[in-house]
Write a protein that holds these residues in place. Structure first.
Motif, PDB file in Angstrom:
ATOM      1  N   ARG A 138       0.832  -1.211   0.000  1.00 57.75           N
ATOM      2  CA  ARG A 138       0.000   0.000   0.000  1.00 57.75           C
ATOM      3  C   ARG A 138       0.869   1.266   0.000  1.00 57.75           C
ATOM      4  N   TYR A 139       2.026   1.203   0.673  1.00 57.29           N
ATOM      5  CA  TYR A 139       2.940   2.350   0.689  1.00 57.29           C
ATOM      6  C   TYR A 139       3.431   2.665  -0.726  1.00 57.29           C
ATOM      7  N   VAL A 140       3.847   1.628  -1.446  1.00 57.09           N
ATOM      8  CA  VAL A 140       4.336   1.839  -2.812  1.00 57.09           C
ATOM      9  C   VAL A 140       3.199   2.312  -3.710  1.00 57.09           C
ATOM     10  N   ALA A 141       2.001   1.741  -3.540  1.00 65.76           N
ATOM     11  CA  ALA A 141       0.862   2.094  -4.400  1.00 65.76           C
ATOM     12  C   ALA A 141       0.482   3.562  -4.253  1.00 65.76           C
ATOM     13  N   ILE A 142       0.590   4.124  -3.049  1.00 65.75           N
ATOM     14  CA  ILE A 142       0.152   5.504  -2.812  1.00 65.75           C
ATOM     15  C   ILE A 142       1.307   6.495  -2.901  1.00 65.75           C
ATOM     16  N   CYS A 143       2.469   6.128  -2.368  1.00 64.60           N
ATOM     17  CA  CYS A 143       3.599   7.059  -2.337  1.00 64.60           C
ATOM     18  C   CYS A 143       4.426   7.032  -3.619  1.00 64.60           C
ATOM     19  N   HIS A 144       4.422   5.913  -4.321  1.00 61.41           N
ATOM     20  CA  HIS A 144       5.183   5.798  -5.577  1.00 61.41           C
ATOM     21  C   HIS A 144       4.328   5.081  -6.628  1.00 61.41           C
ATOM     22  N   PRO A 145       3.181   5.645  -6.997  1.00 58.59           N
ATOM     23  CA  PRO A 145       2.249   4.945  -7.898  1.00 58.59           C
ATOM     24  C   PRO A 145       2.828   4.615  -9.275  1.00 58.59           C
ATOM     25  N   LEU A 146       3.685   5.497  -9.793  1.00 54.35           N
ATOM     26  CA  LEU A 146       4.249   5.249 -11.128  1.00 54.35           C
ATOM     27  C   LEU A 146       5.243   4.092 -11.120  1.00 54.35           C
ATOM     28  N   ARG A 147       5.878   3.865  -9.988  1.00 50.98           N
ATOM     29  CA  ARG A 147       6.865   2.784  -9.882  1.00 50.98           C
ATOM     30  C   ARG A 147       6.246   1.476  -9.382  1.00 50.98           C
ATOM     31  N   TYR A 148       4.968   1.518  -9.029  1.00 47.98           N
ATOM     32  CA  TYR A 148       4.321   0.339  -8.447  1.00 47.98           C
ATOM     33  C   TYR A 148       4.437  -0.904  -9.344  1.00 47.98           C
ATOM     34  N   PRO A 149       4.128  -0.817 -10.653  1.00 53.56           N
ATOM     35  CA  PRO A 149       4.199  -2.029 -11.483  1.00 53.56           C
ATOM     36  C   PRO A 149       5.598  -2.630 -11.574  1.00 53.56           C
ATOM     37  N   SER A 150       6.627  -1.788 -11.442  1.00 55.71           N
ATOM     38  CA  SER A 150       7.995  -2.304 -11.555  1.00 55.71           C
ATOM     39  C   SER A 150       8.538  -2.819 -10.218  1.00 55.71           C
ATOM     40  N   ILE A 151       7.947  -2.370  -9.089  1.00 57.22           N
ATOM     41  CA  ILE A 151       8.411  -2.802  -7.765  1.00 57.22           C
ATOM     42  C   ILE A 151       7.614  -3.994  -7.263  1.00 57.22           C
ATOM     43  N   ILE A 152       6.285  -3.875  -7.243  1.00 61.28           N
ATOM     44  CA  ILE A 152       5.419  -4.942  -6.730  1.00 61.28           C
ATOM     45  C   ILE A 152       5.046  -5.863  -7.900  1.00 61.28           C
ATOM     46  N   THR A 153       5.899  -6.829  -8.144  1.00 61.37           N
ATOM     47  CA  THR A 153       5.712  -7.776  -9.246  1.00 61.37           C
ATOM     48  C   THR A 153       5.405  -9.162  -8.687  1.00 61.37           C
ATOM     49  N   ASP A 154       5.119 -10.093  -9.583  1.00 62.96           N
ATOM     50  CA  ASP A 154       4.893 -11.480  -9.157  1.00 62.96           C
ATOM     51  C   ASP A 154       6.149 -12.058  -8.506  1.00 62.96           C
ATOM     52  N   LYS A 155       7.316 -11.657  -9.032  1.00 62.27           N
ATOM     53  CA  LYS A 155       8.569 -12.128  -8.440  1.00 62.27           C
ATOM     54  C   LYS A 155       8.725 -11.590  -7.018  1.00 62.27           C
ATOM     55  N   PHE A 156       8.333 -10.334  -6.810  1.00 62.93           N
ATOM     56  CA  PHE A 156       8.383  -9.756  -5.468  1.00 62.93           C
ATOM     57  C   PHE A 156       7.484 -10.543  -4.513  1.00 62.93           C
ATOM     58  N   VAL A 157       6.288 -10.892  -4.959  1.00 65.04           N
ATOM     59  CA  VAL A 157       5.356 -11.643  -4.115  1.00 65.04           C
ATOM     60  C   VAL A 157       5.929 -13.011  -3.774  1.00 65.04           C
ATOM     61  N   ALA A 158       6.525 -13.680  -4.770  1.00 62.97           N
ATOM     62  CA  ALA A 158       7.106 -15.003  -4.529  1.00 62.97           C
ATOM     63  C   ALA A 158       8.219 -14.927  -3.489  1.00 62.97           C
ATOM     64  N   ARG A 159       9.070 -13.911  -3.623  1.00 62.88           N
ATOM     65  CA  ARG A 159      10.153 -13.739  -2.648  1.00 62.88           C
ATOM     66  C   ARG A 159       9.594 -13.389  -1.268  1.00 62.88           C
ATOM     67  N   ALA A 160       8.549 -12.576  -1.241  1.00 60.41           N
ATOM     68  CA  ALA A 160       7.936 -12.192   0.034  1.00 60.41           C
ATOM     69  C   ALA A 160       7.342 -13.406   0.737  1.00 60.41           C
ATOM     70  N   VAL A 161       6.695 -14.292  -0.018  1.00 58.72           N
ATOM     71  CA  VAL A 161       6.101 -15.496   0.559  1.00 58.72           C
ATOM     72  C   VAL A 161       7.186 -16.396   1.154  1.00 58.72           C
ATOM     73  N   VAL A 162       8.281 -16.569   0.413  1.00 56.30           N
ATOM     74  CA  VAL A 162       9.396 -17.371   0.923  1.00 56.30           C
ATOM     75  C   VAL A 162       9.960 -16.755   2.199  1.00 56.30           C
ATOM     76  N   PHE A 163      10.094 -15.439   2.200  1.00 57.25           N
ATOM     77  CA  PHE A 163      10.609 -14.741   3.389  1.00 57.25           C
ATOM     78  C   PHE A 163       9.665 -14.910   4.575  1.00 57.25           C
ATOM     79  N   VAL A 164       8.363 -14.737   4.346  1.00 60.61           N
ATOM     80  CA  VAL A 164       7.372 -14.862   5.417  1.00 60.61           C
ATOM     81  C   VAL A 164       7.440 -16.250   6.050  1.00 60.61           C
ATOM     82  N   ILE A 165       7.480 -17.272   5.213  1.00 65.98           N
ATOM     83  CA  ILE A 165       7.474 -18.643   5.724  1.00 65.98           C
ATOM     84  C   ILE A 165       8.795 -18.994   6.393  1.00 65.98           C
ATOM     85  N   ALA A 166       9.916 -18.694   5.716  1.00 67.50           N
ATOM     86  CA  ALA A 166      11.229 -19.100   6.224  1.00 67.50           C
ATOM     87  C   ALA A 166      11.588 -18.382   7.519  1.00 67.50           C
ATOM     88  N   ARG A 167      11.396 -17.061   7.557  1.00 62.44           N
ATOM     89  CA  ARG A 167      11.771 -16.302   8.754  1.00 62.44           C
ATOM     90  C   ARG A 167      11.043 -16.792   9.992  1.00 62.44           C
TER      91      ARG A 167
END
Length: 333
Positions: A129-158
């Motif tokens: 939500r921070y990226v979507a509102i504070c950096h809307p133009l960069r949102y598609p390049s930052i919050i990608t499917d690859k980002f979600v996959a890495r986030a899921v791995v981080f959430v589970i592993a940590r």
């Protein structure tokens, strides 16, 4: 690994294979009445999360990073409910109090790790939500499917890695104070109290690890929303503030549910000597039911895309039902 419990007649130790969960020792007559609302909440949590997952899976417009994270949250809610509530209801309905040592420590691990996984998922969603509102133009390049996959791995592993020592430390203890757990759930504190070993390190590790994980997540969520609020207050376009806040509203409500129930549970545990011991037990059970039941409902009501997706899903089932009914009538003719 063998665990031991003192026999009643002497100080020798004898191996035991199970614990007994003693729910609401002072109000056992209420258990059958309490099981009804708990059953309804359990069915609501299972059904609402299942509908949300199916909707996100079937609707192509919902194949976006935010909804993938919401799917992860629903999966965690389902696993937490299935880990805790069926056993609680089995105790209420059939007096099935016994739980094996491996099952008890597995339940302990899932509760500790999945609770912090939910907190971490809220933190990742806050960053989204921070990226979507504070950096809307960069949102598609930052919050990608690859980002979600890495986030899921981080959430589970940590959270799995940090939470794993909690049941391991409990399993290594020598149990000699009986095997009756004064709880409906195998919490670390309730189980370790039955040990005759020093449990200081066990309790200290859970306290430090739990609050380090939860605390860091809450701090990062607070920082994200501070930046969001700062940007929103600068927006001067008419209706832009309302639109920006509406994109965060559902997520903020979910965090509020999660934090409020958790805070109440912590306060009641700290004030354990001043309140009936059954109150923290009940709140612990509700903490595994209320957020899972409300999370999908909040997003379903407040998010237009999900609401539309659920309506489309219902139309599909109604359409299939009508088709089968018509097809059956034609065959009879």
């Amino acid at each position: 690994m063998k665990l031991y419990m003192a026999s009643p007649s002497n100080d020798s130790t004898a191996p035991v294979s199970e614990f007994l969960l003693i729910c609401f020792s002072n109000f056992q007559g209420w258990q059958h009445w309490l099981s009804l609302p708990l059953s309804l909440l359990f069915l609501l949590a299972m059904g609402a999360n299942a509908i949300l997952l199916i909707t996100i899976w079937l609707e192509a417009c919902l194949h976006q990073p935010l909804y993938y994270l919401l799917s992860l949250l629903s999966l965690l809610d389902i696993m937490l409910c299935l880990t805790v509530i069926p056993k609680v209801l089995a105790i209420f309905w059939f007096d099935l109090r016994s739980i094996s040592f491996p099952a008890c420590f597995l339940q302990m691990f899932i509760m500790n790790s999945f609770l912090t996984m939910e907190s971490c998922t809220f933190m990742v969603m806050a960053y989204d939500r921070y990226v979507a509102i504070c950096h809307p133009l960069r949102y598609p390049s930052i919050i990608t499917d690859k980002f979600v996959a890495r986030a899921v791995v981080f959430v589970i592993a940590r959270n799995a890695f940090v939470s794993l020592p909690v049941p391991m430390l409990s399993a290594r203890l020598r149990y000699c104070a009986g095997n009756a757990i004064k709880n409906c759930i195998c919490t670390n504190l309730s189980v370790s109290r039955l040990s005759c070993d020093d449990i200081t390190f066990n309790q200290l590790y859970q306290f430090v690890a739990g609050w380090t994980l939860l605390g860091s997540d809450l701090i990062l969520i607070f920082i994200s929303y501070s930046f969001i609020l700062k940007v929103v207050l600068r927006i001067k376009a008419e209706g832009a503030v309302t639109k920006a806040l509406s994109t965060c509203g559902s997520h903020f409500i979910l965090i509020l549910f999660f934090s409020t129930v958790l805070l109440v549970l912590v306060i009641t545990n700290l004030a354990r000597k001043r309140i009936p011991p059954d109150i923290p037990i009940l709140l612990n059970i509700l903490h595994h039911l209320i957020p899972p039941a409300l999370n999908p409902i909040v997003y379903g009501v407040r998010t237009k895309e999900i609401k539309q997706g659920i309506q489309n899903l219902l139309r599909r089932f109604v359409g299939v039902g009508r088709f089968r009914s018509t097809f059956g009538v034609v065959n009879e003719k």
